[in-house]
Write an enzyme that holds these catalytic residues in place. Structure first.
Site, PDB file in Angstrom:
ATOM      1  N   GLU A 441      51.799  45.789  36.753  1.00  0.00           N
ATOM      2  CA  GLU A 441      51.010  46.970  36.330  1.00  0.00           C
ATOM      3  C   GLU A 441      49.611  46.573  35.888  1.00  0.00           C
ATOM      4  O   GLU A 441      49.086  47.108  34.913  1.00  0.00           O
ATOM      5  CB  GLU A 441      51.716  47.728  35.196  1.00  0.00           C
ATOM      6  CG  GLU A 441      52.891  48.547  35.611  1.00  0.00           C
ATOM      7  CD  GLU A 441      52.661  49.258  36.918  1.00  0.00           C
ATOM      8  OE1 GLU A 441      51.534  49.726  37.149  1.00  0.00           O
ATOM      9  OE2 GLU A 441      53.596  49.309  37.721  1.00  0.00           O
TER      10      GLU A 441
HETATM   11  C1  LIG Z   1      59.065  41.156  39.280  1.00  0.00           C
HETATM   12  C2  LIG Z   1      57.850  41.816  39.828  1.00  0.00           C
HETATM   13  C3  LIG Z   1      57.877  43.175  40.086  1.00  0.00           C
HETATM   14  C4  LIG Z   1      56.756  43.804  40.639  1.00  0.00           C
HETATM   15  N1  LIG Z   1      56.815  45.132  40.977  1.00  0.00           N
HETATM   16  C5  LIG Z   1      55.818  45.655  41.726  1.00  0.00           C
HETATM   17  C6  LIG Z   1      55.949  46.965  42.301  1.00  0.00           C
HETATM   18  O1  LIG Z   1      56.942  47.665  42.066  1.00  0.00           O
HETATM   19  N2  LIG Z   1      54.962  47.416  43.104  1.00  0.00           N
HETATM   20  C7  LIG Z   1      53.842  46.677  43.382  1.00  0.00           C
HETATM   21  O2  LIG Z   1      52.989  47.142  44.124  1.00  0.00           O
HETATM   22  N3  LIG Z   1      53.680  45.439  42.840  1.00  0.00           N
HETATM   23  C8  LIG Z   1      54.640  44.911  42.039  1.00  0.00           C
HETATM   24  N4  LIG Z   1      54.496  43.659  41.515  1.00  0.00           N
HETATM   25  C9  LIG Z   1      53.279  42.908  41.773  1.00  0.00           C
HETATM   26  C10 LIG Z   1      52.379  42.770  40.543  1.00  0.00           C
HETATM   27  O3  LIG Z   1      51.859  44.011  40.181  1.00  0.00           O
HETATM   28  C11 LIG Z   1      51.314  41.713  40.882  1.00  0.00           C
HETATM   29  O4  LIG Z   1      51.975  40.455  40.911  1.00  0.00           O
HETATM   30  C12 LIG Z   1      50.150  41.721  39.917  1.00  0.00           C
HETATM   31  O5  LIG Z   1      49.399  42.888  40.088  1.00  0.00           O
HETATM   32  C13 LIG Z   1      49.228  40.518  40.084  1.00  0.00           C
HETATM   33  O6  LIG Z   1      48.891  40.306  41.430  1.00  0.00           O
HETATM   34  P1  LIG Z   1      49.075  38.855  42.076  1.00  0.00           P
HETATM   35  O7  LIG Z   1      50.453  38.413  41.786  1.00  0.00           O
HETATM   36  O8  LIG Z   1      48.643  38.886  43.489  1.00  0.00           O
HETATM   37  O9  LIG Z   1      48.089  37.943  41.239  1.00  0.00           O
HETATM   38  P2  LIG Z   1      46.446  37.730  41.476  1.00  0.00           P
HETATM   39  O10 LIG Z   1      45.857  39.045  41.719  1.00  0.00           O
HETATM   40  O11 LIG Z   1      46.360  36.713  42.570  1.00  0.00           O
HETATM   41  O12 LIG Z   1      46.041  37.163  40.117  1.00  0.00           O
HETATM   42  C14 LIG Z   1      46.308  35.818  39.711  1.00  0.00           C
HETATM   43  C15 LIG Z   1      45.729  35.606  38.306  1.00  0.00           C
HETATM   44  O13 LIG Z   1      44.310  35.775  38.342  1.00  0.00           O
HETATM   45  C16 LIG Z   1      43.898  36.686  37.348  1.00  0.00           C
HETATM   46  N5  LIG Z   1      42.752  37.464  37.825  1.00  0.00           N
HETATM   47  C17 LIG Z   1      42.594  38.047  39.034  1.00  0.00           C
HETATM   48  N6  LIG Z   1      41.442  38.717  39.075  1.00  0.00           N
HETATM   49  C18 LIG Z   1      40.860  38.571  37.862  1.00  0.00           C
HETATM   50  C19 LIG Z   1      39.642  39.024  37.259  1.00  0.00           C
HETATM   51  N7  LIG Z   1      38.792  39.810  37.911  1.00  0.00           N
HETATM   52  N8  LIG Z   1      39.390  38.668  35.979  1.00  0.00           N
HETATM   53  C20 LIG Z   1      40.258  37.910  35.278  1.00  0.00           C
HETATM   54  N9  LIG Z   1      41.407  37.456  35.784  1.00  0.00           N
HETATM   55  C21 LIG Z   1      41.705  37.777  37.057  1.00  0.00           C
HETATM   56  C22 LIG Z   1      45.105  37.588  37.095  1.00  0.00           C
HETATM   57  O14 LIG Z   1      45.083  38.140  35.799  1.00  0.00           O
HETATM   58  C23 LIG Z   1      46.270  36.610  37.284  1.00  0.00           C
HETATM   59  O15 LIG Z   1      46.505  35.950  36.059  1.00  0.00           O
HETATM   60  C24 LIG Z   1      55.585  43.032  40.903  1.00  0.00           C
HETATM   61  C25 LIG Z   1      55.564  41.666  40.614  1.00  0.00           C
HETATM   62  C26 LIG Z   1      56.670  41.055  40.109  1.00  0.00           C
HETATM   63  C27 LIG Z   1      56.627  39.569  39.860  1.00  0.00           C
END
Ligand SMILES: Cc1cc2nc3c(=O)[nH]c(=O)nc-3n(C[C@H](O)[C@H](O)[C@H](O)COP(=O)(O)OP(=O)(O)OC[C@H]3O[C@@H](n4cnc5c(N)ncnc54)[C@H](O)[C@@H]3O)c2cc1C
Length: 596
Positions: A441
């Site tokens: 989220e």
């Molecule tokens: C168990 C689980 C359930 C989930 N359920 C859903 C779901 O129902 N629907 C759905 O669509 N998604 C879902 N997700 C996905 C989740 O919302 C994403 O994993 C999350 O939004 C982060 O995206 P990412 O994993 O690609 O990380 P990235 O976007 O690659 O981020 C990696 C790190 O970089 C940091 N970062 C990135 N950009 C910035 C910035 N501009 N400034 C500072 N820090 C930054 C982030 O905070 C994070 O710590 C789920 C994930 C999990 C693990």
């Protein structure tokens, strides 16, 4: 085995005394939620959480979800029956509009019920939670036909909902998404792409799953401006509402993950799946934001709920576990050792968790009330003020409650010593389950950026200024009252720190955006502490008034002491956050990327 008791006294204190929600009976749904009705509903909700959902928490963790050869997913033993019970009990539609089969009761009430269910079984609660978010998005953005087709079945729990944003190459930055939508002659779209990490993407709890999916219509602009929202049912729905052919959406695999094993986290493959546009073309993020804001509040409650259940277990263990003697001499001389609750550091730990939980619960109730006003009031000014509050507080709730909630599960686990590390006690499950709330989220760093870069300055800073004025007026009004001084003076100091930090950001971020981005997480925490301090001061005032009018009770005494602990031992952290913010982004940004 872990225990759980729904905190009914606390919820009733907040509803009846602190926020006096009967005052809102001009809003639709509130007259149907009189004090006795509320208490009856909360009592039943507590029973459901304690007797049905909590016993399935460990089963869900141990068994997890299983994907079968045909792509179907089986949830852990007992989940199906429990979901049926939740659906038939009308719990999913507690605050959903009555015209679609809901009960139309206040969101304030359903958020309290959510807390109970999440404390009892977080993984299970997510199936209903995501369904509620999808309903909210459809109600705001869907066509009449879409609402009529999907919402009643979802409220009844016959169908569930999901949100599909994330793809392998795009998480935080949704402008990178590749799933595509091809327009068809009949007005529908064919959706193709891969979504990952989709919670409740496939399961055996309901007859149909209604996926809300972000995709890019062919020819749409690149980036976030070309993203649209679609409704894509797992099984197509015939004109008469019956289920038709299977749609082109399948679960490719499920993730093996750290926690919430009872919730299926799926890779979803869309292969020319039939979908329909929800809301306007290329305005998908606006539609999804309704769902995301709803979900962010739900995730904030996950932080509180896991902290609460972890606390209850740690406190019970500390009263029971015999180790060492109190520094002031034996307290249980008849026993070989004193219970560890005598040790000041054990008390410090437990009070730190408890003081957070009680104020966080107040903040959730306060914000849920604002949500009710924002959605139900006839008065445009009231709606605007409530909406301002929601906008400002959503990142604070999501970021601060989940970050602190997770930290508290670790603290509670610590109370068990080595036994907390052993799976059988259940404490390590709370830690594992709570961890995800900081990530999904919108990861917490993104919540902090949202607060600093968008919410603070929205409408010329109207929401923040109104919050500062309200808190400042409360601290001043009670500043000379001797009994209130332990609460009002620290509140005024914390507010001063927050206002100084805000002024510093205004002066230092425009010329150097890194200053704002480097300060964001500290600013969110400073905001969170100040807000919880306000909640404590409000609760203390009510507790003091009640004691003056009808005498001290154990509940009220505990409330006042816990509030003082918060003010004395936790709130000073605002000064730390202010100092960090004012140090700027220099050392943070100085090193080259390859120095890390
Ligand atoms: C168990 C689980 C359930 C989930 N359920 C859903 C779901 O129902 N629907 C759905 O669509 N998604 C879902 N997700 C996905 C989740 O919302 C994403 O994993 C999350 O939004 C982060 O995206 P990412 O994993 O690609 O990380 P990235 O976007 O690659 O981020 C990696 C790190 O970089 C940091 N970062 C990135 N950009 C910035 C910035 N501009 N400034 C500072 N820090 C930054 C982030 O905070 C994070 O710590 C789920 C994930 C999990 C693990």
């Amino acid at each position: 085995m872990p225990i759980y008791k729904a905190p009914l006294d606390d919820v009733n204190f907040l509803f009846n005394d602190v926020f006096q929600i009967d005052r809102y009976d001009n809003l639709p749904g509130f007259t149907d939620a009189s004090a006795d009705v509320r208490e009856a509903i909360l009592g039943e909700a507590a029973k459901l959480a304690e007797e049905v959902l909590q016993p399935l928490n460990r089963v869900g963790d141990l068994e997890g979800c299983n994907r079968n050869a045909d792509g179907s997913v089986t949830t852990p033993k007992g989940f199906k029956q429990a979901f049926k019970q939740v659906a038939e009990g009308g719990w999913l539609g507690l605050s959903a509009p009555s015209e679609y089969g809901g009960q139309g009761l206040p969101t304030t009430l359903s958020q309290a019920v959510n807390e109970f269910q999440i404390s009892a079984n977080m993984a299970f609660s997510m199936y209903g939670g995501l369904t509620m978010g999808a309903i909210a998005a459809l109600l705001v953005n869907g066509s009449q036909e879409q609402k009529k087709t999907y919402v009643p079945k979802m409220i009844a729990g016959e169908w569930t909902g999901t949100m599909n944003l994330t793809e392998p190459q795009c998480g935080t930055d949704l402008g990178l998404l590749r799933s595509k939508a091809v327009r068809q002659a009949d007005g529908s779209f064919k959706i193709t792409g891969t979504k990952i990490f989709i919670s409740a993407g496939e399961h055996d709890l309901a007859d149909n799953i209604i996926h809300l999916v972000l995709a890019r219509i062919e020819g749409a602009p690149a980036g976030i401006k070309g993203v649209s929202l679609f409704v894509v049912p797992k099984t197509l729905v015939n004109a008469d509402g019956s289920l038709g052919a299977r749609n082109g959406v399948t679960c490719g695999s499920i993730e093996h993950k750290m926690g919430i094993h009872g919730n299926s986290t799926c890779v979803m493959n869309y292969d020319n799946a039939v979908g329909w546009l929800v809301g306007e073309e290329n305005k998908g993020m606006q539609g999804m934001f309704v769902m995301m804001n709803e979900a962010r509040l739900g995730v904030a409650v996950q932080g509180l709920a896991q902290s609460e259940v972890a606390y209850q277990n740690a406190a019970a263990y500390a009263r029971d576990r015999l180790q060492g003697r109190a520094p002031t001499g034996a307290k249980a001389a008849d026993k070989p050792a004193d219970p560890i609750i005598v040790h000041p550091d054990v008390r410090r730990t437990l009070l730190t968790i408890r003081a957070f939980n009680e104020a966080a619960r107040a903040l959730v109730v306060w914000t849920a009330l604002k949500s009710d006003v924002a959605h139900r009031s006839n008065d445009a000014k009231d709606r605007e003020a409530a909406d301002d509050h929601m906008g400002l507080m959503t990142p604070v709730l999501k970021g601060f409650l989940t970050e602190t909630g997770f930290a508290n599960t670790v603290q509670a686990q610590q109370m068990y010593g080595g036994h907390g590390y052993i799976a059988e006690q259940g404490m390590e499950q709370f830690v594992r389950d709570a961890r995800i709330s900081m990530i999904y989220e919108g990861a917490n760093a993104i919540q902090a950026l949202d607060l600093v870069a968008r919410k603070l300055s929205r409408n010329g800073g109207r929401a923040a200024m109104s919050f500062f004025a309200e808190v400042g007026a409360f601290a001043k009004q009670h500043g000379t009252d001797e009994a209130m001084k332990p609460y009002s003076a620290p509140l005024a100091k914390a507010l001063g720190d927050l206002q100084q930090a805000t002024t510093w950001l205004i002066s230092n971020a425009m010329t150097k955006p890194d200053n704002a981005a480097a300060a964001a997480t500290d600013y969110l925490h400073l905001f969170g502490f100040t807000t919880l301090a306000y909640m404590w001061a409000k609760m203390a005032k009510v507790a003091l008034d009640k004691i003056a009018s009808s005498g001290e009770t154990a509940y009220l005494k505990t409330k006042l002491v816990t509030g003082r602990f918060f003010m004395e031992r936790m709130l000073p952290e605002t000064a730390l956050h202010l100092a960090r913010i004012q140090s700027g982004s220099g050392s943070t940004m100085e090193l080259a990327a390859d120095a890390f």
